[in-house]
Each structure stands twice: as structure tokens, then as C-alpha cells.
Scaffold this active site. Structure first.
Site, PDB file in Angstrom:
ATOM      1  N   GLY A 163       0.789  -1.224   0.000  1.00  0.00           N
ATOM      2  CA  GLY A 163       0.000   0.000   0.000  1.00  0.00           C
ATOM      3  C   GLY A 163       0.822   1.275   0.000  1.00  0.00           C
ATOM      4  O   GLY A 163       0.275   2.350  -0.169  1.00  0.00           O
ATOM      5  N   CYS A 200     -27.512  -9.830 -17.695  1.00  0.00           N
ATOM      6  CA  CYS A 200     -26.802  -9.514 -18.923  1.00  0.00           C
ATOM      7  C   CYS A 200     -27.685  -9.850 -20.120  1.00  0.00           C
ATOM      8  O   CYS A 200     -28.230 -10.960 -20.209  1.00  0.00           O
ATOM      9  CB  CYS A 200     -25.493 -10.293 -18.991  1.00  0.00           C
ATOM     10  SG  CYS A 200     -24.646 -10.123 -20.570  1.00  0.00           S
ATOM     11  N   CYS A 225     -25.534 -12.917 -22.161  1.00  0.00           N
ATOM     12  CA  CYS A 225     -25.349 -14.258 -21.621  1.00  0.00           C
ATOM     13  C   CYS A 225     -26.306 -14.566 -20.472  1.00  0.00           C
ATOM     14  O   CYS A 225     -26.344 -15.687 -19.974  1.00  0.00           O
ATOM     15  CB  CYS A 225     -23.904 -14.464 -21.172  1.00  0.00           C
ATOM     16  SG  CYS A 225     -23.474 -13.525 -19.692  1.00  0.00           S
ATOM     17  N   CYS A 279     -22.677  -7.676 -19.516  1.00  0.00           N
ATOM     18  CA  CYS A 279     -21.468  -7.908 -18.728  1.00  0.00           C
ATOM     19  C   CYS A 279     -20.406  -6.900 -19.115  1.00  0.00           C
ATOM     20  O   CYS A 279     -20.163  -6.670 -20.303  1.00  0.00           O
ATOM     21  CB  CYS A 279     -20.915  -9.303 -19.000  1.00  0.00           C
ATOM     22  SG  CYS A 279     -21.865 -10.613 -18.256  1.00  0.00           S
ATOM     23  N   CYS A 281     -18.125 -13.009 -20.566  1.00  0.00           N
ATOM     24  CA  CYS A 281     -19.445 -13.110 -21.194  1.00  0.00           C
ATOM     25  C   CYS A 281     -19.376 -14.054 -22.400  1.00  0.00           C
ATOM     26  O   CYS A 281     -20.213 -14.938 -22.554  1.00  0.00           O
ATOM     27  CB  CYS A 281     -19.898 -11.711 -21.630  1.00  0.00           C
ATOM     28  SG  CYS A 281     -21.629 -11.564 -22.044  1.00  0.00           S
TER      29      CYS A 281
END
Lengths: 301, 280
Positions: A48, A259, A262, A283, A289
Site C-alpha cells: 500500500g 446480462c 449471456c 457484462c 461473457c
């Protein structure tokens, strides 16, 4: 002018770009790569923490992923399989150009759309839907690496605040957000606490993907080319989004939506407004997808 | 040092400029200046020492430039003293010098044990975040993580300071001077500090507002038993609030003692001048 004439009059990109073999392996010279790797090692050692590095001039504009690209180029080797994502899709113009640059200058590297095949994934805005493994490296392009920039414009002061882990002002910012908007409304660059020490900006990934950073099996490297910073989240590291006990962190909700391609209900969806004003959802991760569609087609046949 | 003490300060000095070996001997009361004639450095304060008992209020008076605010900012850690030691009972049981601690320890000390009210509200408040947010900042610095609790505490504090709950989410930039000062006091008191530092609290407020703010401070004294150091050039404020008083001139202590004693029977010529010129 016919198409053929035009073609002969316009110089081809390959001719303009020159011979890719004239470049060092993976575009960057070895000294630059070594410096970037050194910064990466330090970043992994201090999860970080933003490590300054000498960001190189790249053949893409700063702000277009030059930081992520430098991390990719300094990390990649002939055995690697690279996947590049731009806003969730592998076919975005930026993704195509970055992928082509690596293909040209790093012989041996194969490229793929398939998340499972990839060993190195460079991305802007999204994590793949598929969980990553411990033999995969995620590289994120970061425009604004400093999570304290919104509360403190001076770099010298933000460094001091990080050094002393004095993050009160970020909390005040979140408090004001709750008071003004009734919830923590931050979406991109949601501040997270890494390894219980540094607050980090996880790049403009949606909150949906921030949940994936926590205790992720894969190594995540973040590069900011314009701001000249590299930082990292090592595998299996705590990444906790800042929130209040009574206003907890929530990922985006797609309840009741699916979606349009799909049919998935468990993925991050992009909203598409079509010609008649209706909204469709699809998606965001197009490769995922496509795989689902292919699997469905195979199952039906 | 008495048995029951909260803060003990000895030999505090603050010097601005490059400094020389003679700065401290060539300035002060006898020299009638705080500027070193040899090197031109400014001795804002020197040889400051006092002991504060728990719950006691100490007043520091003096003309502008006498170094009284410098003493306060050194104690709070806004400026770094050039010399001296200070021991604060709630920190490491008074065993460690609070002039010689890390920035992290300093922050813990400030967040949990000390509160400060500056003369200018913009120093103590962030005028671009709401009044409630300013108070919340202190609370969140000490690990408050529930918005509901934070708001409850902040509105109680602001209510006690007579800032209406309806203005809690407004920006203090749009508040009157007196109200800004009351928000600042609420912020300083948020974490229940043991020591409150007040720097020219009422300067710049009109007389009726001054009276209101002073009333609030008296109420806080009575209710919480919090110790205070009050810096003011107004002897009226000192008489009203402080039990003991230090009179400063040219960066040194001219006279110190019980407030009544100093106001009724001043010994030092400067104090005599100060008392005779003030109509209190």
C-alpha cells in the site's frame, strides 16, 4: 482516388514504427527495467505504500496507462501470457494498442483474451470476473494514486500524513459524504486500508472489484505513470474499504438485472441505453461473457 | 513541585532567528527588549516555568508580543520550543518530557488529552466542512466509527454551546464570529480533554457575545473540572476565569501568583501599570 491508390499514398504504421527488433526486449532498456523492478520489490515489501519511480517516456500518452505499461514491460518474460483489458473489454482501442506494443517488442510473449490462460493481466477500470490464482499477476493503471489528494493538495503534507498514519481527514471526508448524500457515494478510487497500515487508492475500479482485492491469491501491482508512483498489494493481504459501522461498504447492486447477452446475474453489468430509450445491461467483462455464451452453445448442441 | 499536579513546565524558551550565546542574557525584563542586540534574534519567551493543578485555571496576561501565545503553541505542539521541559500527568504518568516526543505521540496527546481554542476560528476549524464535521473530526481521530453515535455526540456538544441543531450541517464559514468560536469550543471539548488551552478567546467578539462565551467557559469549569490555560490581554477575562495568573513582558514572567493578589496588590511596575490602566 481508388482504395489501392490511397493505400500506396498513405504510409503504413509498420513502416513508420520502424523495426521492432531494433528495440530492447520489452521496449524498455535494461537499466530502466531494473529501476522499475526495484520499485516493485519495495512496493511489495511495504503493501500500500507509494514508491516513487522515474516514469519513462512511453509511446502512449501519460494518463493512457503508461504506468501500468511500464510495470508490465518490466515484469514480462518470454514465458508469459498477457491479457490486456480496457474498461472490461479486451478489444478496447487502448487494450489493443498496448497488447500490440508488447507483442512486437517482447518476442515469445503470447497474448490471450482468456483470463484463466493469462499469467499477467494489465487492466484499466476492471478486474476479471473470474477469481485470480496465485500464479497470476494483476497490473492496474492508476491515474490518481494519492488517496489523500482530495483532502490535502500538498504532496509534502500527504507524505507526512501517510508516515504518521494520520487518516482523520479521510474519515471526515467520508462523514461529510454520508451527511450530504445519505451514503458513502464514492465510486472510483474508494479508499482502502491495506495490511492495517496504509490507506491506498485502488485505481478507478468499481466497488464491485474492491471486494476482490481482499485476501486475493494473486499479486496486484499498481502503476501511475504521470504521477510517477508504483504500489502493490501482495497475495493474501488484508484490503479493507473504509466505512462506518452504520453505513457499511456495499458493492454495486444489480438486483433484478441480467446480462442481455449471456443472461448472467452474478457479474458487474454495464448499462447501455439503446435507440428507443430503453436500458439494457451487459457484462462489463466481455471475455467472461463470451465464454459463458460459448459454454451455453456447447451445452445446447 | 506540589504533590497534586497536572502540568509542570520548566525553563521553556522559544527563539526565532539564528541565535547567539548571548540571546537569553541580553534580552528580558532588565534589558527591556526581546530582540537580541547582538544577533537580532527574537526571544519570544524564555525561562517560563509554572505548575498547574488538575482542574485549575491559569491565566497568562501581557501586551501583544510579550510571548504569551508562544507559550501556548509550544505546549500544544504547534511550534517547537528552543529549550525547556514539560511534564503532563496523563501522558506516560508525567514521567516523559512532552517537548521531546514523536509526532505520532504528539497527535495522540492532542487527540485524547488536550483541546485548543484559537483566537481566529479559521485556525481551529476547517471552514469548508460542516460544523458537525469539525466536531466529528476530533471524534473520528479517536476511533469513533458509527455515524449515528458521532452525530449524537456532536449535536449534544454543539447544543451545549448553544449552536442550534438545525445549523449542525452548515458550513461554519457562514456563521457569525461568536458562533464560530462556540463551534471551536465544542470541537476542543469533543474528546473530554484534561487540559483546555484558550488563546485570546474573546478578542474580536463584541461585548454581549463575549459575555455569552465567558459564561460558557465558566459553566464548563464548574461542570467538568477541566484544567485550563487562558491567554488574554483582557484583565477582565482573567479576573473572571483564572485562579492563578502569570504576567508576561518581553518574553519573561514579570509576576506570578494568585489572580486576586496580582490584581489587588501588584508588585512589579509593569503589572502596576497594567492594573492601573485597566478599569476592572
Amino acid at each position: 482516388m481508388t482504395a489501392e491508390q490511397q493505400e500506396s499514398a498513405t504510409p503504413q504504421l509498420t513502416a513508420l514504427a520502424g523495426n521492432p527488433e531494433a528495440y530492447n526486449y520489452a521496449f524498455l532498456d535494461e537499466v530502466s527495467k531494473r529501476e522499475i523492478r526495484r520499485a516493485l520489490l519495495k512496493a511489495v515489501a511495504i503493501p500500500g505504500y507509494q514508491v516513487p519511480f522515474g516514469s519513462r517516456e512511453m509511446p502512449i500518452a501519460r494518463g493512457w496507462g503508461s504506468g501500468g505499461l511500464q510495470v508490465t514491460l518490466a515484469t514480462i518474460g518470454p514465458d508469459d501470457t498477457l491479457k490486456v483489458i480496457d474498461q472490461g473489454t479486451d478489444a478496447g482501442v487502448n487494450a489493443v494498442n498496448i497488447r500490440r506494443l508488447v507483442e512486437r517488442t517482447a518476442p515469445g510473449v503470447t497474448t490471450t483474451y482468456n483470463t484463466a490462460e493469462a499469467t499477467l493481466i494489465q487492466s484499466r477500470h476492471r478486474f476479471p470476473e473470474e477469481p485470480l490464482r496465485d500464479d497470476q499477476i494483476m497490473v492496474l493503471q492508476v491515474p490518481l494514486p494519492e488517496p489523500l489528494r482530495m483532502v490535502e493538495p500538498r504532496e509534502s503534507v500527504t507524505r507526512q500524513l501517510h508516515a504518521e498514519a494520520d487518516y482523520t481527514r479521510v474519515w471526515v471526508h467520508l462523514y461529510e459524504d454520508v451527511i450530504t448524500n445519505g451514503e458513502i457515494s464514492r465510486a472510483a478510487g474508494y479508499p482502502v486500508l491495506v495490511n492495517k497500515r496504509y490507506i491506498m487508492s485502488p485505481s478507478p475500479i468499481p466497488r464491485w472489484d474492491i471486494a476482490k482485492l481482499h485476501q486475493s491469491a494473486s499479486l496486484t501491482l499498481l502503476g501511475a505513470g504521470r504521477e510517477k508512483r508504483i504500489y502493490a498489494v501482495p497475495p493474501y493481504t488484508d484490503v479493507i474499504p473504509l466505512d462506518f459501522e452504520d453505513y457499511p461498504f456495499r458493492v454495486e447492486s444489480f438486483v433484478g438485472k441480467h446480462c442481455a447477452r449471456c443472461g448472467a446475474t452474478d457479474t458487474y453489468l454495464d448499462e447501455i441505453i439503446i435507440d428507443n430509450g430503453e436500458r439494457l445491461y451487459a457484462c462489463s467483462d466481455t471475455a467472461h461473457c463470451d465464454e459463458r455464451l460459448a459454454a451455453h452453445a456447447g451445452g445446447n448442441a | 513541585m506540589t504533590a497534586d499536579w497536572l502540568l509542570h513546565v520548566a525553563g521553556l524558551a522559544k527563539r526565532y532567528g539564528r541565535g547567539c550565546d548571548y540571546c537569553y542574557t541580553l534580552t528580558g525584563l532588565a534589558a527591556a527588549t526581546n530582540e537580541c542586540p547582538r544577533c537580532g534574534s527574537l526571544v519570544a519567551c524564555a525561562e517560563i516555568g509554572f505548575t498547574l493543578a488538575p482542574g485549575q485555571t491559569l491565566g497568562i496576561v501581557g501586551e501583544s508580543g510579550s510571548g504569551k501565545s508562544t507559550v501556548l503553541s509550544c505546549l500544544y505542539g504547534d511550534s517547537e520550543p528552543s529549550a525547556g521541559h514539560a511534564y503532563f500527568r496523563p501522558f506516560a504518568d508525567g514521567q516523559r518530557d512532552i517537548f521531546d516526543i514523536t509526532p505520532g505521540e504528539r497527535r495522540t496527546l492532542r487527540n485524547f488529552q488536550m483541546g485548543i481554542v484559537y483566537q481566529h476560528p479559521h485556525r481551529g476549524l476547517n471552514l469548508r466542512i460542516s460544523a458537525g464535521g469539525n466536531v466529528a473530526e476530533r471524534l473520528m481521530a479517536t476511533e469513533w466509527r458509527r455515524v449515528g453515535d458521532i452525530r449524537e455526540r456532536a449535536s449534544a456538544l454543539l447544543g451545549r454551546m448553544e449552536v442550534p441543531a438545525s445549523r449542525m450541517d452548515d458550513l461554519p464559514a457562514f456563521f457569525s464570529g461568536g458562533m464560530q468560536q462556540r463551534v471551536q469550543i465544542a470541537k476542543a471539548l469533543a474528546n473530554g480533554p484534561t487540559l483546555l488551552l484558550l488563546d485570546e478567546l474573546t478578542t474580536g467578539l463584541d461585548v454581549s457575545v463575549q459575555a455569552g462565551v465567558l459564561d460558557l467557559i465558566r459553566e464548563i469549569q464548574a461542570a467538568s473540572g477541566i484544567a485550563m490555560i487562558i491567554v488574554s490581554h483582557d484583565l477582565g477575562v482573567i479576573r473572571l476565569l483564572a485562579e492563578r495568573t502569570i504576567v508576561m513582558k518581553h518574553g519573561r514572567i514579570a509576576e506570578a501568583g494568585l489572580t486576586d493578589q496580582i490584581l489587588e496588590d501588584p508588585q512589579h511596575p509593569y503589572t502596576q501599570l497594567l492594573v492601573s490602566s485597566a478599569n476592572v
